[in-house]
Scaffold this motif. Structure first.
Motif, PDB file in Angstrom:
ATOM      1  N   ALA A  15      34.006  72.697  11.689  1.00 55.84           N
ATOM      2  CA  ALA A  15      34.593  71.354  11.605  1.00 55.84           C
ATOM      3  C   ALA A  15      35.346  71.171  10.292  1.00 55.84           C
ATOM      4  N   VAL A  16      34.794  71.705   9.193  1.00 54.59           N
ATOM      5  CA  VAL A  16      35.453  71.608   7.892  1.00 54.59           C
ATOM      6  C   VAL A  16      36.768  72.383   7.897  1.00 54.59           C
ATOM      7  N   VAL A  17      36.749  73.586   8.476  1.00 60.72           N
ATOM      8  CA  VAL A  17      37.960  74.413   8.546  1.00 60.72           C
ATOM      9  C   VAL A  17      39.044  73.721   9.366  1.00 60.72           C
ATOM     10  N   LEU A  18      38.662  73.157  10.523  1.00 57.26           N
ATOM     11  CA  LEU A  18      39.629  72.467  11.373  1.00 57.26           C
ATOM     12  C   LEU A  18      40.220  71.248  10.659  1.00 57.26           C
ATOM     13  N   THR A  19      39.367  70.519   9.928  1.00 60.29           N
ATOM     14  CA  THR A  19      39.850  69.350   9.184  1.00 60.29           C
ATOM     15  C   THR A  19      40.842  69.759   8.105  1.00 60.29           C
ATOM     16  N   LEU A  20      40.538  70.833   7.395  1.00 62.53           N
ATOM     17  CA  LEU A  20      41.442  71.310   6.347  1.00 62.53           C
ATOM     18  C   LEU A  20      42.780  71.766   6.928  1.00 62.53           C
ATOM     19  N   LEU A  21      42.724  72.465   8.067  1.00 64.56           N
ATOM     20  CA  LEU A  21      43.947  73.021   8.647  1.00 64.56           C
ATOM     21  C   LEU A  21      44.825  71.958   9.289  1.00 64.56           C
ATOM     22  N   PHE A  22      44.196  70.988   9.975  1.00 57.17           N
ATOM     23  CA  PHE A  22      44.976  70.034  10.763  1.00 57.17           C
ATOM     24  C   PHE A  22      45.096  68.650  10.142  1.00 57.17           C
ATOM     25  N   ALA A  23      44.339  68.369   9.085  1.00 58.19           N
ATOM     26  CA  ALA A  23      44.414  67.053   8.444  1.00 58.19           C
ATOM     27  C   ALA A  23      44.934  67.122   7.008  1.00 58.19           C
ATOM     28  N   LYS A  71      46.125  70.265   5.193  1.00 61.13           N
ATOM     29  CA  LYS A  71      47.242  71.171   4.961  1.00 61.13           C
ATOM     30  C   LYS A  71      48.588  70.552   5.361  1.00 61.13           C
ATOM     31  N   PRO A  72      48.673  69.839   6.505  1.00 61.01           N
ATOM     32  CA  PRO A  72      49.966  69.232   6.877  1.00 61.01           C
ATOM     33  C   PRO A  72      50.434  68.135   5.924  1.00 61.01           C
ATOM     34  N   MET A  73      49.550  67.644   5.036  1.00 60.62           N
ATOM     35  CA  MET A  73      49.953  66.595   4.098  1.00 60.62           C
ATOM     36  C   MET A  73      51.041  67.077   3.141  1.00 60.62           C
ATOM     37  N   TYR A  74      51.227  68.383   3.056  1.00 61.47           N
ATOM     38  CA  TYR A  74      52.332  68.926   2.258  1.00 61.47           C
ATOM     39  C   TYR A  74      53.666  68.406   2.789  1.00 61.47           C
ATOM     40  N   GLY A  75      53.709  68.114   4.105  1.00 60.36           N
ATOM     41  CA  GLY A  75      54.940  67.618   4.717  1.00 60.36           C
ATOM     42  C   GLY A  75      55.336  66.227   4.273  1.00 60.36           C
ATOM     43  N   ILE A  76      54.459  65.542   3.537  1.00 58.54           N
ATOM     44  CA  ILE A  76      54.796  64.215   3.004  1.00 58.54           C
ATOM     45  C   ILE A  76      56.035  64.296   2.108  1.00 58.54           C
ATOM     46  N   LEU A  77      56.244  65.443   1.492  1.00 55.51           N
ATOM     47  CA  LEU A  77      57.406  65.623   0.607  1.00 55.51           C
ATOM     48  C   LEU A  77      58.723  65.370   1.332  1.00 55.51           C
ATOM     49  N   ILE A  78      58.739  65.548   2.645  1.00 54.21           N
ATOM     50  CA  ILE A  78      59.975  65.343   3.412  1.00 54.21           C
ATOM     51  C   ILE A  78      60.496  63.923   3.232  1.00 54.21           C
ATOM     52  N   ALA A  79      59.570  62.963   3.068  1.00 56.58           N
ATOM     53  CA  ALA A  79      59.977  61.562   2.919  1.00 56.58           C
ATOM     54  C   ALA A  79      60.751  61.328   1.627  1.00 56.58           C
ATOM     55  N   PHE A  80      60.593  62.218   0.653  1.00 54.88           N
ATOM     56  CA  PHE A  80      61.248  62.051  -0.644  1.00 54.88           C
ATOM     57  C   PHE A  80      62.393  63.051  -0.845  1.00 54.88           C
ATOM     58  N   LYS A  81      62.796  63.732   0.237  1.00 60.58           N
ATOM     59  CA  LYS A  81      63.848  64.736   0.127  1.00 60.58           C
ATOM     60  C   LYS A  81      64.891  64.541   1.219  1.00 60.58           C
ATOM     61  N   ASP A  82      66.092  65.071   0.962  1.00 60.36           N
ATOM     62  CA  ASP A  82      67.112  65.171   2.011  1.00 60.36           C
ATOM     63  C   ASP A  82      66.806  66.448   2.784  1.00 60.36           C
ATOM     64  N   TYR A  83      65.846  66.345   3.674  1.00 62.61           N
ATOM     65  CA  TYR A  83      65.298  67.541   4.317  1.00 62.61           C
ATOM     66  C   TYR A  83      66.296  68.189   5.265  1.00 62.61           C
ATOM     67  N   SER A  84      66.375  69.506   5.145  1.00 64.35           N
ATOM     68  CA  SER A  84      67.190  70.314   6.042  1.00 64.35           C
ATOM     69  C   SER A  84      66.311  71.453   6.582  1.00 64.35           C
ATOM     70  N   PRO A  85      66.177  71.583   7.904  1.00 70.61           N
ATOM     71  CA  PRO A  85      65.352  72.665   8.456  1.00 70.61           C
ATOM     72  C   PRO A  85      65.793  74.041   7.983  1.00 70.61           C
ATOM     73  N   ALA A  86      67.091  74.206   7.735  1.00 66.38           N
ATOM     74  CA  ALA A  86      67.595  75.504   7.286  1.00 66.38           C
ATOM     75  C   ALA A  86      67.108  75.834   5.878  1.00 66.38           C
ATOM     76  N   LEU A  87      66.983  74.823   5.023  1.00 63.65           N
ATOM     77  CA  LEU A  87      66.558  75.048   3.641  1.00 63.65           C
ATOM     78  C   LEU A  87      65.039  75.031   3.494  1.00 63.65           C
ATOM     79  N   GLY A  88      64.374  74.313   4.375  1.00 59.98           N
ATOM     80  CA  GLY A  88      62.918  74.191   4.251  1.00 59.98           C
ATOM     81  C   GLY A  88      62.540  73.032   3.340  1.00 59.98           C
ATOM     82  N   ILE A  89      61.253  72.728   3.288  1.00 59.78           N
ATOM     83  CA  ILE A  89      60.792  71.596   2.486  1.00 59.78           C
ATOM     84  C   ILE A  89      60.999  71.844   0.998  1.00 59.78           C
ATOM     85  N   ALA A  90      60.619  73.011   0.541  1.00 62.17           N
ATOM     86  CA  ALA A  90      60.657  73.304  -0.892  1.00 62.17           C
ATOM     87  C   ALA A  90      62.079  73.309  -1.454  1.00 62.17           C
TER      88      ALA A  90
END
Length: 293
Positions: A14-22, A24-43
């Protein structure tokens, strides 16, 4: 931990599933503060700061989506006591076949999928061929288009949701009532307490901690109205009152491919829910001494 290593081992998946699906995806929050392009990636996408938050706050859909989301959410909160009342009613029934039949019938709608549920609503509420249409035709009147009415959208959504989930939501309250010490009822009977007095002075106080906890969680998700059912119920006639934050995020993000804009809206929604959760939890802690932490 050494003594109870087996229990921690059971907890590990349960801990592993929470880390992976709850988490780890929080890294994607950065998209809200960037001009995100799938070709360039988040970073590698360029930073945009609060550009997309300001865009949402200044958009014509900001007030409309917030208003619609709050109306449906607050309307849903008004129906919160219904599962409690159902649990109290079931608890007063004698444990016989009728009680089991009643509970089974009230639970069954919960297992109907959202797609099937909305399909049933469209059939039953059809003004021409549905149950409502036939009832009105018996009296020679024209039936209203409930699924196409902007003013009635929230009522149709909330009360159909109550019908579908009230039985299932009452389970936790029935479980809480089953834990009440029978000697309390016996002592109340000896003192001449009526059935109403037992409900008022034994059952309701015993349910309060559970009810308060669930209410805090409901308020914490105040702006998180379910996406699927609202989206399936939407049409051109009711769009003015059915466009909520989650459906707007879907249309902006996946249909229009404005990933940064949709991420900013969704992050705003999450932050507001988190703030509401903390506020309501603190209020409950001071007033009733019941809280999540």
């Amino acid at each position: 931990m050494k003594r109870n290593w087996g229990l921690y081992l059971l907890l590990l998946p349960a801990v592993v599933l929470t880390l992976l699906f709850a988490y780890k995806p929080m890294y994607g929050i950065l998209i809200a503060f960037k001009d995100y392009s799938p070709a360039l990636g988040i970073a590698d996408s360029p930073w945009a700061g609060f550009k997309y938050f300001e865009k949402f706050f200044n958009s014509y859909q900001f007030s409309n989506t917030i208003k619609n989301t709050l109306i449906i959410s607050l309307y849903s909160l008004v129906t919160f006591p219904i599962p409690v009342m159902l649990a109290l009613m079931v608890n007063q029934m004698r444990p016989n076949r009728f009680r089991r039949f009643f509970q089974t019938v009230s639970y069954m709608p919960h297992f109907i999928s959202t797609v099937v549920m909305v399909g049933l609503m469209m059939i039953l509420l059809s003004p021409s061929t549905g149950l409502v249409g036939n009832l009105y035709s018996l009296f020679g009147k024209e039936a209203p288009d409930l699924m196409g009415s902007a003013g009635l959208f929230s009522s149709v959504y909330v009360w159909s949701d109550v019908w579908q989930h009230v039985g299932w939501d009452s389970i936790i309250f029935i479980a809480a009532l089953s834990a009440v010490d029978p000697s309390l009822y016996e002592a109340a009977t000896v003192d001449g307490a009526s059935r109403w007095h037992k409900i008022r002075y034994i059952d309701i106080p015993m349910l309060m901690p559970t009810a308060v906890t669930l209410l805090i969680l409901r308020v914490g998700g105040l702006l998180g109205v379910g996406f699927e059912k609202v989206y399936l119920m939407q049409n051109d006639l009711n769009s003015t009152s059915s466009e909520i934050l989650s459906t707007y995020v879907y249309k902006i993000g996946l249909l229009s491919s404005q990933y940064s804009f949709s991420s900013a809206i969704n992050l705003f929604n999450t932050v507001i829910n988190f703030i509401l959760l903390i506020i309501v939890n603190q209020i409950s802690k001071k007033m009733s001494e019941n809280s999540l932490w």
